[in-house]
Structure formats: structure tokens, C-alpha cells
Scaffold this motif. Structure first.
Motif, short mmCIF file in Angstrom:
data_model
loop_
_atom_site.label_atom_id
_atom_site.label_comp_id
_atom_site.label_asym_id
_atom_site.label_seq_id
_atom_site.Cartn_x
_atom_site.Cartn_y
_atom_site.Cartn_z
N ALA A 85 -18.02 68.80 84.08
CA ALA A 85 -17.82 69.08 82.67
C ALA A 85 -17.12 67.85 82.10
CB ALA A 85 -16.96 70.33 82.46
N VAL A 106 -14.50 76.02 86.13
CA VAL A 106 -15.59 75.09 86.45
C VAL A 106 -15.37 74.42 87.80
CG1 VAL A 106 -16.09 74.68 84.02
CG2 VAL A 106 -14.52 73.13 85.24
N ASP A 155 -22.11 74.23 88.57
CA ASP A 155 -23.15 73.44 87.93
C ASP A 155 -23.32 73.90 86.48
OD1 ASP A 155 -23.71 72.02 90.24
OD2 ASP A 155 -25.20 73.47 90.93
N ARG A 156 -23.74 73.00 85.63
CA ARG A 156 -23.94 73.36 84.22
C ARG A 156 -24.92 74.51 84.10
NH1 ARG A 156 -21.89 70.05 80.43
NH2 ARG A 156 -21.02 68.06 81.11
N ASP A 157 -24.54 75.49 83.27
CA ASP A 157 -25.34 76.68 82.99
C ASP A 157 -25.50 77.60 84.20
OD1 ASP A 157 -25.80 75.73 80.36
OD2 ASP A 157 -27.47 74.50 81.08
N ARG A 187 -18.05 73.46 78.15
CA ARG A 187 -19.33 73.03 78.74
C ARG A 187 -20.30 72.67 77.63
NH1 ARG A 187 -19.33 74.42 84.24
NH2 ARG A 187 -21.09 73.01 84.31
#
Length: 414
Positions: free
Chosen positions: A47, A104, A384-386, A414
Motif C-alpha cells: 500500500a 494490510v 495483496d491489493r483487492d 488502498r
């Protein structure tokens, strides 16, 4: 002694003095590439302000893999807080703790009361050793140093040591001491513990709704210098609600404590002080955690012990016993927090000595370093993103995540 070079494991001599000259040029190149935000493809952005990477090293026990998270505390939306299962005397896998809070990234936290083999019939609480602060709220105080679980402490340190972040947004190492008292119709006496699984001999400890449902008997076992000493035969418990005594008992009990109530547990002299109280008596209970040598309150704090101060490893660190370990580091004047966990996979399971951990923290830019719980507890996660959940990045030494009492959680937009 350990050294690091990007992209490969390097055998190094045990003596730090002999190794420094040999690795200086290679390490300078790594440091130049080790700052998140540079073009180095080894770092993966988790992030904004949070990045993850691995580094392979070789210590006295063999190869080790270091999982690192770098946290820029100046980045907008980045924060740090204690991850907990909702009770001091409770445990859960780190990934569950992180997912429950939407973190995160994170690592496992403090050493804890993992077993009670020396006290038959006494329940291990799972509660951490040191102080704990979450969202500016004090959850617990440290147990006596002789009652801790974990490896030997470096000389001059004790169970009050913490890694934390202050209200000024800076990470730091420090000590948190309990400042508390109990006021009764007959006078006032000091409080010896807050939600602590072990109390000093002769003391009174307070337990709040933060403790959980686990038995409070363990608080009266052992002594200040001997964790395995028998449980006290002279104990007493008093329940206080809305400033008045509502119940008394000869032995510590178990079960959840209602919000607005506190339970006082005494041993030896502390038990005798509590026995003077009767149902209906007025009692005032005061407690807070005070930072030694600082006026800056902690937003977050977790227990463990220091291994690096002002860029120098603490004297007396063990340089022989290798193990899988977790640690934290403070860099850039407290504006950057480093989290580190070793891999526990079969090819890396020997890990590093605690002296080597201090060296690695120094080499990745930390000025101050702090050891957290290791072995089967060592876990590092990122999201991980999303992704709906975090991923465990290292291989836990036991093959699966060990439930832990707390962790260091990283939060970011994010």
C-alpha cells in the motif's frame, strides 16, 4: 554474525570485526536499493508507504530467509496498532487477527504464557508477558521479570520493555511501568499488576473486562524470581462494581468480567489487605501505564526486548543459539518502522542467533531493534491489493500458524 547480499546467500565469518570489511561494498549497494519507492523491483508495494521484500542471509547455523515489511509512518493514511483476539488471555492465528481488523500487513507480537507444566491443574492463560497498549488504551502491565516466558533477556533489560508508536506518530523503544493504587476505608496500597498472568509476591492485581474468561489462579503462582515455584496458599479475591465491593472469595475465580466491574486478586500480604474489605465497602481503583523518560503517550505498544540501540547491538546477546525469530526496527528518527520474520521452512529452519538478528536490523537501516516472540510463533502477513484476506508470507516453523495473543498490525489506505 550474519551478512546480507541482494539475490544470493553469502557465507560469513562469525566475527563481526572480520566480516565488516569484506561486506561493506556489497551492503552499501543493497542499502541504496532497499528503500521503498526506489526503482528496485525486489520491493513489492503493499500500500502507499508500505512495502515487502525478502532477503537471503547465512548465519552461524546455515542459510536463513528474512521477510521484511517497511512502513513509512509519514505516508498519509498509514498507521500501526496492536492486533488482539479481543481478550488479553486469548489467542488466535495472526492472519485471523489481521483480517478481523483489515490490516494490510503485520507480524506476531509478544512472548506469552504458553504452558503451565510446573503447576498441575493450573490453566495456561495464553496472556502476553509485557505491557500492551491498543488504540491509546492500556490493556495490561508487565509480569515480574522472573515470571516471563522466552529466551534470557540481555543484561539491564526487563519485562517492561516495549516497541511502540507515540501520539507524535514516531516509532520508538521504551519502558512502560504500572502506576496504580487501591483506595479502601482503611487506607491506600499500590497495585501490583493489571491483567497480568503473574503478580509480584505480596501484591494485589486488578483484572478488567479486557482479561477474558480464563481463570485468574495463575496470577498467584510462582515468585518474582522463579516461575516454577508453587502457587501461593494465601489468596483472596474481591469484585468491585461501581466503586463498591459486591463479592469476595478465598480463591481467584474465572469467567468474564462485566464492563464497569473490576476484580482484585491478592496473594500473601495483598490477600490480607483484601480480606479487610466487606461487601458494600467503597473501593477506588486507579491504574495507568507510564512511559519511562518520556512525556509522549503511546498509541500502540507491544512487549518483547531490545537488541539494538543507537545502531549498536546490546552487550550480552546470544551469538550461538539459532532459531526462527520475529523482530521490529526503528529507522529514520522513528518515521519508519521495520518488521521482520524469518522463514521456518525446512531449508531455513535453523534461523539466526539473536545477535545476528541485531546485525540484520542494523544493516537494513534500523537504529533501534526489538525482539518479538519467535519459533513456532514467527509469522509475517501482507495483503495483496483487492484481496479479501492476508497471505502468510513466511513458512511457520510448525507447519501451521500458531495462535498468538497479539501482533503488530499495519493499516493503510488502498
Amino acid at each position: 554474525m550474519v551478512t546480507v547480499r541482494q539475490g544470493e546467500a553469502v557465507r560469513v565469518p562469525v566475527s563481526r570485526a572480520r566480516a565488516l570489511a569484506a561486506v561493506l561494498l556489497a551492503w552499501c549497494a543493497l542499502l541504496a536499493a532497499a528503500t521503498p519507492g526506489t526503482a528496485d523491483a525486489v520491493w513489492t508495494e503493499v500500500a502507499r508507504g508500505v512495502a515487502y521484500r525478502t532477503v537471503d542471509v547465512t548465519g552461524v547455523g546455515g542459510p536463513a530467509r528474512v521477510h521484511l515489511v517497511s512502513v513509512d509512518l509519514r505516508a498519509p493514511g498509514v498507521g500501526v496498532d496492536l492486533l488482539t483476539p479481543g481478550a488479553v488471555a486469548s489467542r488466535a492465528p495472526l492472519s485471523e487477527l489481521a483480517d478481523a481488523r483489515g490490516a494490510v500487513a503485520g507480524v506476531n507480537g509478544d512472548f506469552f504464557n504458553i504452558t503451565e507444566s510446573q503447576h498441575p491443574g493450573v490453566e495456561a492463560t495464553g496472556a502476553p508477558v509485557g505491557p500492551a497498549v491498543a488504540a491509546r488504551r492500556a490493556l495490561k502491565s508487565a509480569v515480574p521479570t522472573g515470571q516471563r516466558f522466552g529466551p534470557a533477556l540481555p543484561p539491564g533489560t526487563d519485562t517492561r520493555e516495549v516497541l511502540g508508536v507515540g501520539v507524535d506518530g514516531r516509532a520508538r523503544l521504551g519502558r512502560l511501568a504500572l502506576d496504580g493504587s487501591v483506595s479502601t476505608p482503611d487506607g491506600r496500597f499500590p497495585l501490583g499488576g493489571l491483567n497480568a498472568y503473574a503478580l509480584p509476591v505480596g501484591a494485589v492485581g486488578a483484572f478488567t473486562s479486557d482479561w477474558g474468561a480464563v481463570s485468574r489462579v495463575r496470577a498467584t503462582c510462582g515468585t518474582d524470581t522463579d516461575r516454577a515455584a508453587p502457587c501461593s496458599t494465601e489468596t483472596y479475591e474481591v469484585t468491585v462494581r461501581d466503586g463498591r465491593v459486591v463479592a469476595v472469595a478465598d480463591t481467584p475465580g474465572r469467567g468474564t468480567i462485566a464492563a464497569g466491574s473490576e476484580v482484585l486478586v491478592g496473594r500473601e500480604a495483598g490477600a490480607r489487605s483484601l480480606r479487610a474489605l466487606e461487601v458494600g465497602d467503597r473501593v477506588g481503583i486507579r491504574h495507568r501505564l507510564v512511559a519511562e523518560g518520556s512525556r509522549v503517550p503511546y498509541v500502540f505498544a507491544v512487549g518483547g526486548y531490545p537488541v539494538l540501540r543507537a545502531g549498536e547491538p546490546l552487550p550480552g546477546l546470544d551469538g550461538r543459539t539459532s532459531a526462527v525469530r520475529t523482530a521490529g526496527g526503528v529507522a529514520d528518527g522513528g518515521r519508519r518502522l521495520l518488521l521482520m520474520a524469518l522463514d521456518g521452512g525446512p531449508e531455513f529452519r535453523t534461523g539466526l542467533t539473536i545477535a545476528e538478528v541485531a546485525t540484520v536490523l542494523d544493516q537494513v537501516g534500523a537504529v533501534d531493534g526489538f525482539s518479538l516472540d519467535g519459533g513456532g510463533s514467527s509469522t509475517l502477513v501482507t495483503r495483496d491489493r483487492d484481496a479479501p484476506s492476508v497471505t502468510v508470507r513466511n513458512h511457520p516453523a510448525g507447519g501451521v500458524e500458531r495462535p498468538v495473543p497479539n501482533g503488530v498490525g499495519i493499516f493503510a489506505r488502498r
